[in-house]
Motif scaffolding. Sequence first.
Motif, PDB file in Angstrom:
ATOM      1  N   GLY A  38       0.832  -1.205   0.000  1.00 36.54           N
ATOM      2  CA  GLY A  38       0.000   0.000   0.000  1.00 36.54           C
ATOM      3  C   GLY A  38       0.864   1.251   0.000  1.00 36.54           C
ATOM      4  O   GLY A  38       0.627   2.199  -0.752  1.00 36.54           O
ATOM      5  N   LYS A  39       1.921   1.222   0.810  1.00 33.25           N
ATOM      6  CA  LYS A  39       2.802   2.391   0.904  1.00 33.25           C
ATOM      7  C   LYS A  39       3.532   2.635  -0.419  1.00 33.25           C
ATOM      8  O   LYS A  39       3.714   3.763  -0.844  1.00 33.25           O
ATOM      9  N   LEU A  40       3.935   1.518  -1.079  1.00 36.92           N
ATOM     10  CA  LEU A  40       4.614   1.682  -2.370  1.00 36.92           C
ATOM     11  C   LEU A  40       3.674   2.367  -3.374  1.00 36.92           C
ATOM     12  O   LEU A  40       4.058   3.309  -4.070  1.00 36.92           O
ATOM     13  N   MET A  41       2.424   1.901  -3.412  1.00 35.40           N
ATOM     14  CA  MET A  41       1.485   2.501  -4.365  1.00 35.40           C
ATOM     15  C   MET A  41       1.271   3.982  -4.046  1.00 35.40           C
ATOM     16  O   MET A  41       1.269   4.835  -4.936  1.00 35.40           O
ATOM     17  N   LYS A  42       1.152   4.263  -2.770  1.00 34.41           N
ATOM     18  CA  LYS A  42       0.949   5.660  -2.332  1.00 34.41           C
ATOM     19  C   LYS A  42       2.160   6.511  -2.722  1.00 34.41           C
ATOM     20  O   LYS A  42       2.031   7.585  -3.309  1.00 34.41           O
ATOM     21  N   ASP A  43       3.371   6.003  -2.398  1.00 35.42           N
ATOM     22  CA  ASP A  43       4.583   6.786  -2.647  1.00 35.42           C
ATOM     23  C   ASP A  43       4.852   6.977  -4.145  1.00 35.42           C
ATOM     24  O   ASP A  43       5.492   7.946  -4.547  1.00 35.42           O
ATOM     25  N   LEU A  44       4.369   6.044  -4.958  1.00 36.52           N
ATOM     26  CA  LEU A  44       4.542   6.198  -6.413  1.00 36.52           C
ATOM     27  C   LEU A  44       3.542   7.204  -6.987  1.00 36.52           C
ATOM     28  O   LEU A  44       3.604   7.551  -8.166  1.00 36.52           O
ATOM     29  N   GLY A  45       2.588   7.610  -6.173  1.00 35.13           N
ATOM     30  CA  GLY A  45       1.626   8.629  -6.615  1.00 35.13           C
ATOM     31  C   GLY A  45       0.473   8.078  -7.445  1.00 35.13           C
ATOM     32  O   GLY A  45      -0.193   8.816  -8.164  1.00 35.13           O
ATOM     33  N   VAL A  46       0.246   6.754  -7.354  1.00 38.12           N
ATOM     34  CA  VAL A  46      -0.860   6.171  -8.118  1.00 38.12           C
ATOM     35  C   VAL A  46      -2.187   6.598  -7.472  1.00 38.12           C
ATOM     36  O   VAL A  46      -2.382   6.428  -6.278  1.00 38.12           O
ATOM     37  N   LYS A  47      -3.072   7.154  -8.308  1.00 44.25           N
ATOM     38  CA  LYS A  47      -4.370   7.572  -7.759  1.00 44.25           C
ATOM     39  C   LYS A  47      -5.440   6.505  -7.994  1.00 44.25           C
ATOM     40  O   LYS A  47      -6.349   6.351  -7.193  1.00 44.25           O
ATOM     41  N   GLY A  48      -5.322   5.839  -9.107  1.00 43.91           N
ATOM     42  CA  GLY A  48      -6.367   4.856  -9.391  1.00 43.91           C
ATOM     43  C   GLY A  48      -5.936   3.816 -10.396  1.00 43.91           C
ATOM     44  O   GLY A  48      -4.865   3.914 -11.011  1.00 43.91           O
ATOM     45  N   ILE A  49      -6.797   2.805 -10.538  1.00 41.47           N
ATOM     46  CA  ILE A  49      -6.509   1.676 -11.427  1.00 41.47           C
ATOM     47  C   ILE A  49      -7.778   1.300 -12.173  1.00 41.47           C
ATOM     48  O   ILE A  49      -8.821   1.095 -11.548  1.00 41.47           O
ATOM     49  N   HIS A  50      -7.668   1.239 -13.486  1.00 44.97           N
ATOM     50  CA  HIS A  50      -8.748   0.617 -14.260  1.00 44.97           C
ATOM     51  C   HIS A  50      -8.353  -0.828 -14.509  1.00 44.97           C
ATOM     52  O   HIS A  50      -7.200  -1.088 -14.873  1.00 44.97           O
ATOM     53  N   ILE A  51      -9.274  -1.744 -14.356  1.00 46.10           N
ATOM     54  CA  ILE A  51      -9.059  -3.086 -14.876  1.00 46.10           C
ATOM     55  C   ILE A  51      -9.555  -2.975 -16.313  1.00 46.10           C
ATOM     56  O   ILE A  51     -10.754  -3.065 -16.591  1.00 46.10           O
ATOM     57  N   ALA A  52      -8.622  -2.653 -17.224  1.00 50.40           N
ATOM     58  CA  ALA A  52      -8.987  -2.258 -18.583  1.00 50.40           C
ATOM     59  C   ALA A  52      -8.920  -3.467 -19.515  1.00 50.40           C
ATOM     60  O   ALA A  52      -7.836  -3.987 -19.775  1.00 50.40           O
ATOM     61  N   GLU A  53     -10.059  -3.883 -19.987  1.00 53.53           N
ATOM     62  CA  GLU A  53     -10.140  -5.098 -20.814  1.00 53.53           C
ATOM     63  C   GLU A  53     -10.855  -4.819 -22.121  1.00 53.53           C
ATOM     64  O   GLU A  53     -11.936  -4.233 -22.135  1.00 53.53           O
ATOM     65  N   ARG A  54     -10.255  -5.272 -23.215  1.00 54.96           N
ATOM     66  CA  ARG A  54     -10.893  -5.181 -24.520  1.00 54.96           C
ATOM     67  C   ARG A  54     -10.913  -6.574 -25.146  1.00 54.96           C
ATOM     68  O   ARG A  54      -9.863  -7.193 -25.348  1.00 54.96           O
ATOM     69  N   ASP A  55     -12.089  -7.039 -25.417  1.00 53.68           N
ATOM     70  CA  ASP A  55     -12.251  -8.366 -26.027  1.00 53.68           C
ATOM     71  C   ASP A  55     -12.664  -8.151 -27.483  1.00 53.68           C
ATOM     72  O   ASP A  55     -13.745  -7.625 -27.747  1.00 53.68           O
ATOM     73  N   THR A  56     -11.786  -8.541 -28.417  1.00 57.43           N
ATOM     74  CA  THR A  56     -12.116  -8.321 -29.838  1.00 57.43           C
ATOM     75  C   THR A  56     -12.449  -9.637 -30.549  1.00 57.43           C
ATOM     76  O   THR A  56     -12.442  -9.699 -31.782  1.00 57.43           O
ATOM     77  N   GLN A  57     -12.728 -10.686 -29.784  1.00 58.44           N
ATOM     78  CA  GLN A  57     -13.018 -11.963 -30.436  1.00 58.44           C
ATOM     79  C   GLN A  57     -14.346 -11.882 -31.187  1.00 58.44           C
ATOM     80  O   GLN A  57     -15.309 -11.296 -30.706  1.00 58.44           O
ATOM     81  N   ARG A  58     -14.351 -12.490 -32.375  1.00 53.31           N
ATOM     82  CA  ARG A  58     -15.578 -12.451 -33.179  1.00 53.31           C
ATOM     83  C   ARG A  58     -15.752 -13.750 -33.964  1.00 53.31           C
ATOM     84  O   ARG A  58     -14.804 -14.500 -34.180  1.00 53.31           O
ATOM     85  N   SER A  59     -17.007 -13.983 -34.346  1.00 54.83           N
ATOM     86  CA  SER A  59     -17.291 -15.159 -35.169  1.00 54.83           C
ATOM     87  C   SER A  59     -17.805 -14.677 -36.523  1.00 54.83           C
ATOM     88  O   SER A  59     -17.975 -13.469 -36.731  1.00 54.83           O
ATOM     89  N   ASN A  60     -18.060 -15.627 -37.436  1.00 54.36           N
ATOM     90  CA  ASN A  60     -18.632 -15.249 -38.735  1.00 54.36           C
ATOM     91  C   ASN A  60     -20.144 -15.363 -38.723  1.00 54.36           C
ATOM     92  O   ASN A  60     -20.785 -15.151 -39.737  1.00 54.36           O
ATOM     93  N   GLU A  61     -20.714 -15.744 -37.575  1.00 56.24           N
ATOM     94  CA  GLU A  61     -22.165 -15.953 -37.530  1.00 56.24           C
ATOM     95  C   GLU A  61     -22.895 -14.641 -37.249  1.00 56.24           C
ATOM     96  O   GLU A  61     -22.293 -13.686 -36.765  1.00 56.24           O
ATOM     97  N   ILE A  62     -24.175 -14.649 -37.528  1.00 57.14           N
ATOM     98  CA  ILE A  62     -24.955 -13.421 -37.306  1.00 57.14           C
ATOM     99  C   ILE A  62     -25.936 -13.658 -36.166  1.00 57.14           C
ATOM    100  O   ILE A  62     -26.692 -14.627 -36.145  1.00 57.14           O
TER     101      ILE A  62
END
Length: 410
Positions: A189-213
């Motif tokens: 916790g102290k490391l995160m604080k001292d590094l100045g991190v304010k927040g975190i997104h769990i940033a996920e992009r799923d680009t999987q696709r099929s040929n079906e409709i």
Amino acid sequence: ETPRVYGYINDICVIGHGSIGKGTLPLIKRHFKFDKITIIDPHPVELPEVSETVEFIQVGLTRDNFKEILDGIFVGKVGFCVNLSVGTSSSEIMQYCQAKGVFYIDTVKEEWEGYYSNEDVELWKRSNYGLREALLRDVRKHNRKTTAISCCGANPGMVSWFVKQALINLAKDIGFPLPEEPKTRNEWGKLMKDLGVKGIHIAERDTQRSNEIRDPKEFWNTWSVDGFISEGYYQPSELGWGTHEKWVPKEAVFHREGCQAAIYMTKPGMNVTVKTWCPTYGPQMGFLVTHDEAISISDYFTVKENDEVVYRPTCHYAYHPCAEAVASALEAIGSGEVPGEEKWKILEKEVVSGMDELGVLLFGHAKNAYWYGSQLDIKSTRERAPNQNATALQVTSAIIAGMTWALENP
Ligand code: NAD
């Protein structure tokens, strides 16, 4: 290459044979020695693996039957319950395992069937914060006989490990002196604080696709449609709430009990968008769907002095599901009608291209923002696990890691 074997277990019970259960089974067989694996699911399943050592019981676990069924399975010295189902109570099964001295792991906290959609249950009790507080309270009542791991998939799960590695990398990048890795929760916790991190997104992009409709009345996804509807539609949007925040969203509600690390909003996550960033497509919109890691990461990295909270990061999911899942969810929210099970589809063999890009985006520090994560495409997935999609393999590999850790830390 000969696969590594991580431990010996007499009786393994895998509850749920859906997309994650199916993907985890070959990895369990590859990486553990065992006497018997029993698979439980209420639906008939295709199971080519059934043999003397792999048994299938077609039954849905309920509050009334689960102890009797599991008693018949955990008969040897070392037992491991791997709960990969929906509609079963993680807390009650975990408590049973504690009493019985059986290892336990799941990838999400689940409740008995119908809990999330029951409007008689107050919204905060359906929030992941409420469920987490209840689980910690209930499980801590017991003697803590055997290791139990809650919420150990990709996210929640692996992304918490990513946050720690991202902090180490960030310290190096900004020249912060770090003679050795933090060891305790407070040091992290102290490391995160001292590094100045304010927040975190769990940033996920799923680009999987099929040929079906997809028919507009259908609901498609790359993992549990049931699970996604619960968290994106029936549960409230939730986020870990940082100490630097100077405003409060209009619909925000603060909790009266517990660790206070998170707030929830009086609307579903698939109705809340946030601007985020992932490497392939850069800036993009994500959905602020509730997830356990948003709460546990904010709680874990909280720094207190004399019992006062002096630092806590904001943390939330910023999820861009696959295109068909976005369209399906918006359709359901718009019409107010959630399609029934017969209209659900999980894209597995159908996927023709795309990637699951899942990482943690740490922001607010001297370098502005840093994304650290996994970019797993469908081609590399199939080279490793032929029948899974990329989303599933990020989850199933983390389950094997969690099981190994439990055996090494009994
Ligand atoms: P799925 O919907 O494909 O499969 C769930 C399975 O549970 C189904 O086969 C269903 O028949 C079975 N089931 C339903 N009721 C049951 C009962 N009463 N007893 C026993 N089995 C029952 O879902 P999935 O994609 O395999 O996901 C499984 C779980 O993993 C879900 O809780 C999901 O939210 C979670 N998950 C976590 C992550 C993560 O990264 N942490 C990612 C994906 C999925």
